[in-house]
Write an enzyme that holds these catalytic residues in place. Structure first.
Site, PDB file in Angstrom:
ATOM      1  CG  HIS A 159      -1.671  -1.327   1.327  1.00 22.82           C
ATOM      2  ND1 HIS A 159      -2.946  -1.421   0.908  1.00 22.82           N
ATOM      3  CD2 HIS A 159      -1.217  -2.343   2.242  1.00 22.82           C
ATOM      4  CE1 HIS A 159      -3.353  -2.733   1.374  1.00 22.82           C
ATOM      5  NE2 HIS A 159      -2.326  -3.260   2.000  1.00 22.82           N
ATOM      6  CB  SER A 280      12.335  23.546 -14.165  1.00 22.91           C
ATOM      7  OG  SER A 280      11.319  24.660 -14.292  1.00 22.91           O
ATOM      8  CE  LYS A 286      10.100  20.757 -10.551  1.00 22.98           C
ATOM      9  NZ  LYS A 286       9.547  20.127  -9.857  1.00 22.98           N
ATOM     10  CD  GLU A 293       7.689  13.238 -14.893  1.00 23.36           C
ATOM     11  OE1 GLU A 293       6.477  13.883 -14.918  1.00 23.36           O
ATOM     12  OE2 GLU A 293       8.554  13.731 -14.434  1.00 23.36           O
ATOM     13  CD  GLN A 325      -4.376  -0.812 -46.315  1.00 23.87           C
ATOM     14  OE1 GLN A 325      -4.552  -1.622 -47.589  1.00 23.87           O
ATOM     15  NE2 GLN A 325      -4.860   0.409 -46.628  1.00 23.87           N
ATOM     16  CE  LYS A 328       0.162  -5.043 -43.533  1.00 22.05           C
ATOM     17  NZ  LYS A 328      -1.325  -5.008 -43.532  1.00 22.05           N
TER      18      LYS A 328
HETATM   19  N1  ARG Z   1      -2.318  -3.709 -48.385  1.00 18.46           N
HETATM   20  C1  ARG Z   1      -3.600  -4.673 -48.191  1.00 18.46           C
HETATM   21  C2  ARG Z   1      -3.693  -5.094 -46.655  1.00 18.46           C
HETATM   22  O1  ARG Z   1      -2.557  -4.764 -46.058  1.00 18.46           O
HETATM   23  C3  ARG Z   1      -3.721  -5.645 -49.192  1.00 18.46           C
HETATM   24  C4  ARG Z   1      -5.024  -5.994 -49.686  1.00 18.46           C
HETATM   25  C5  ARG Z   1      -5.140  -7.139 -50.389  1.00 18.46           C
HETATM   26  N2  ARG Z   1      -6.334  -7.792 -50.547  1.00 18.46           N
HETATM   27  C6  ARG Z   1      -7.575  -7.220 -50.942  1.00 18.46           C
HETATM   28  N3  ARG Z   1      -8.351  -8.067 -51.235  1.00 18.46           N
HETATM   29  N4  ARG Z   1      -7.596  -5.882 -51.392  1.00 18.46           N
HETATM   30  O2  ARG Z   1      -4.310  -5.578 -46.004  1.00 18.46           O
END
Ligand code: ARG
Length: 473
Positions: A159, A280, A286, A293, A325, A328
Site C-alpha cells: 500500500h 525546468s 529542478k 514519466e 489493413q 500494420k
Molecule cells: N494492403 C492490403 C492489406 O494490407 C492488401 C489488400 C489485399 N487484398 C485485397 N483484397 N484488397 O491488407
C-alpha cells in the site's frame, strides 16, 4: 481521377478518385515490410518451380529480379507509387518492369491476402526476436545492479506504506523476474506467429499443386495453416504480440513509477543521472524524472494499439476484409515504442545511483521491525494473534514517544510482556530481519544469491535460451 489500376483494373472503366486512392493506400507505411515481402515472394517462386508450375529458369529470374528490387529499395533509388496501393504491388510492378513478362507469373497460385499475411508474420516474428534480445539485455542490467547491492536494505512497502525491510537486490530482482517471463511469453508467442499462411490464396485454397510446407521450411517457419479461411482472416498472432508488448511496457512503467517516487527528495533513494533527467525553464533547482514519466505515459499508446486491433477484428465476417489493413500501424507504433523504451530503460537502470544510506535510514521510521517482535513473542510460546496484539501496543507506546521500537527500554518491554529479554534487540535489528528470510524466493542473502545465479544461468542460455549470450557478450 487516377489511371486504372493495372493489377485489378481490368473490369473498371476508370481509376479511383484521388481522395480514395490516398485514403486506401498503405505503401506509405507498409513499405517497412519490403524485405519480408521479397523473402516470401522468392520462396514462393522457388516452390512454384519445384512443383513444376513455372520453369526453373523462370524462378531464378524472379528470385534475381526481386534481389535487384531489394537493392534499389535499400539504396534509396526505388520510386514508391501510392497509386500502386501497397508494398506488395509496388514490388511486383517494379519486378515486372525489370524482368519483363515472367514477372507476371510470380503471383500464380497466390493472392494478396495470403501474401500480405505471410509478409507480416515474417516481419512481426523478426521484431519479436529483437524485443526478446532487448528485454534480456534489460534483465541483465537489473541483475548487475542487484549483484552490486546485495548488502543494501530499504523499506519494503505494501500500500506504499512501510512494511518490512528488504534487500535492494531483492527489489531489483523482482523486475528481472517479471521481464524474464516477458521474454518467455514472447518466445512462446513467436511459435504461433511463425506459421505460414501461403497457399491459402484468396480464401479457399488453390487449384495449383502448391507445397506450402516447403515454403514454410524455406522461410524458417514453424508450420503451415490448417484452414485457408482462418489463415487469411485472423490476426490473433498479432493481438498476442501486442499483448506481449503491453505487458512488458506495464512492467517498465511500474519501475518508472518507483524511480519517480524514489527521486523525490522526500524519499531520496535514487539520484537521477544527468543524462536521464531534465531541468525546468523556470525553477533552477529542478531535476525532473521526465524520461521515466514519458515511458510511463507511452504505455497508453501501446495498450491503445492492442485495443485498436481487437476492435478492428471484432466485427469482421470471414474471410479477408480491407479493415485488416489497419493491422500494420498499431504494430509499427508499438514496435517503435517498445524497442526504444527497452533501450532507454537499460541505460537508465545501469546509470542510476542508489542512495543506500538514505534507504538504510528510512528503515528506522514506520516500525518495519514490528513483525520481528511478534515472531519473537511467538518464539516464546505466545500465540500469534496475541503476539500481534502485544506488538501493536509496543508500536503505540513507541509512537507516543516518537521513537522506533528498538529504542524502547527493557523495562518498557517488560511492561508489555514479562518474557521479553535483552535478546529482543538483536531480533529488532533491520539487517537481521532481512537475513532471517531465507525461505523460497525470500529477501535473505542466500535466497538472493540463488536468484542471481538462476537468472545468470538463464541469461547465459543454460535454461534453453538460444540467442541470449551471443547478443549480450
Ligand atoms: N494492403 C492490403 C492489406 O494490407 C492488401 C489488400 C489485399 N487484398 C485485397 N483484397 N484488397 O491488407
Amino acid at each position: 481521377m487516377l489511371m486504372k489500376n493495372t493489377s485489378w483494373g481490368g473490369r473498371f472503366n476508370q481509376g479511383p478518385e484521388e481522395t480514395v486512392a490516398a485514403y486506401t493506400e498503405s505503401e506509405s507505411f507498409d513499405r517497412a515490410l519490403y524485405l519480408h515481402d521479397i523473402r516470401g515472394s522468392q520462396a514462393h517462386a522457388r516452390m512454384l518451380a519445384r512443383q513444376g508450375i513455372i520453369a526453373a529458369g523462370e524462378a531464378e529470374t524472379l528470385v534475381q529480379g526481386l534481389e535487384k528490387v531489394k537493392e534499389e529499395i535499400e539504396s534509396g533509388n526505388f520510386v514508391w507509387q501510392a497509386s500502386l496501393e501497397d508494398v506488395h504491388m509496388n514490388i511486383e510492378s517494379r519486378l515486372t518492369a525489370l524482368v519483363g513478362n515472367v514477372g507476371k507469373k510470380l503471383h500464380t497460385g497466390r493472392s494478396r491476402n495470403d501474401q500480405v499475411c505471410l509478409s507480416f508474420r515474417l516481419f512481426v516474428s523478426d521484431h519479436l526476436r529483437q524485443w526478446q534480445t532487448l528485454t534480456v539485455r534489460l534483465v541483465n542490467a537489473f541483475l548487475q545492479r542487484a549483484v552490486e547491492h546485495q548488502g543494501a536494505i530499504l523499506p519494503g512497502c505494501t500500500h506504499l506504506q512501510p512494511a518490512q525491510p528488504i534487500s535492494l537486490a531483492h527489489h531489483l530482482l523482482a523486475y528481472a523476474w517479471m521481464l524474464k517471463r516477458d521474454v518467455e511469453r514472447m518466445e512462446d508467442c513467436e511459435k504461433r506467429v511463425r506459421i505460414s499462411p501461403l497457399g491459402a490464396a484468396a480464401l479457399a485454397g488453390t487449384t495449383y499443386p502448391l507445397d506450402p510446407q516447403s515454403v514454410a521450411r524455406d522461410l524458417g517457419m514453424n508450420g503451415v495453416f490448417s484452414n485457408s479461411m482462418d489463415a487469411v482472416a485472423d490476426r490473433d498472432f498479432l493481438a498476442e504480440t501486442l499483448f506481449c508488448a503491453s505487458c512488458t511496457m506495464m512492467h517498465l512503467s511500474r519501475f518508472c513509477e518507483e524511480i519517480i517516487l524514489w527521486a523525490n527528495p522526500a524519499f531520496g533513494f535514487v539520484l537521477l543521472p544527468d543524462g536521464y533527467a531534465t531541468g525546468s525553464s523556470i525553477m533552477p533547482q529542478k531535476k525532473n524524472p521526465d524520461v521515466a514519466e514519458l515511458m510511463r505515459g507511452k504505455v497508453g499508446r501501446v495498450y491503445g494499439d492492442l485495443i485498436t486491433l481487437l476492435t478492428t477484428l471484432k466485427g469482421l465476417p470471414l474471410a479477408y476484409n480491407r479493415d485488416l489493413q489497419e493491422d500494420k500501424e498499431p504494430f509499427l507504433d508499438t514496435d517503435a515504442t517498445l524497442s526504444a523504451s527497452l533501450q532507454v530503460m537499460e541505460g537508465m537502470v545501469s546509470a542510476l545511483t542508489f542512495n543506500t544510506e538514505r534507504m538504510r535510514a528510512a528503515c528506522k521510521s514506520g516500525f518495519l521491525n514490528a513483525t520481528e517482535l511478534a515472531d519473537y513473542l511467538v518464539g516464546k510460546g505466545v500465540p500469534f494473534r496475541e503476539a500481534h496484539h502485544i506488538t501493536g501496543n509496543a508500536v503505540a507506546m513507541a509512537e507516543q514517544q516518537n521513537k522506533p521500537l528498538e529504542e524502547l527500554t527493557l523495562a518498557e518491554f517488560h511492561s508489555l510482556h514479562p518474557d521479553i529479554d535483552e535478546d529482543v534487540y538483536a531480533v529488532l535489528d533491520y539487517e537481521a530481519a532481512v537475513q532471517r528470510r531465507e525461505t523460497q524466493g525470500g529477501t535473505g542473502p542466500v535466497s538472493v544469491r540463488n536468484q542471481i545465479s538462476a537468472l545468470h544461468d538463464w541469461i547465459t542460455g543454460s535454461m534453453g535460451g538460444n540467442m541470449r549470450m551471443e547478443n549480450l557478450l
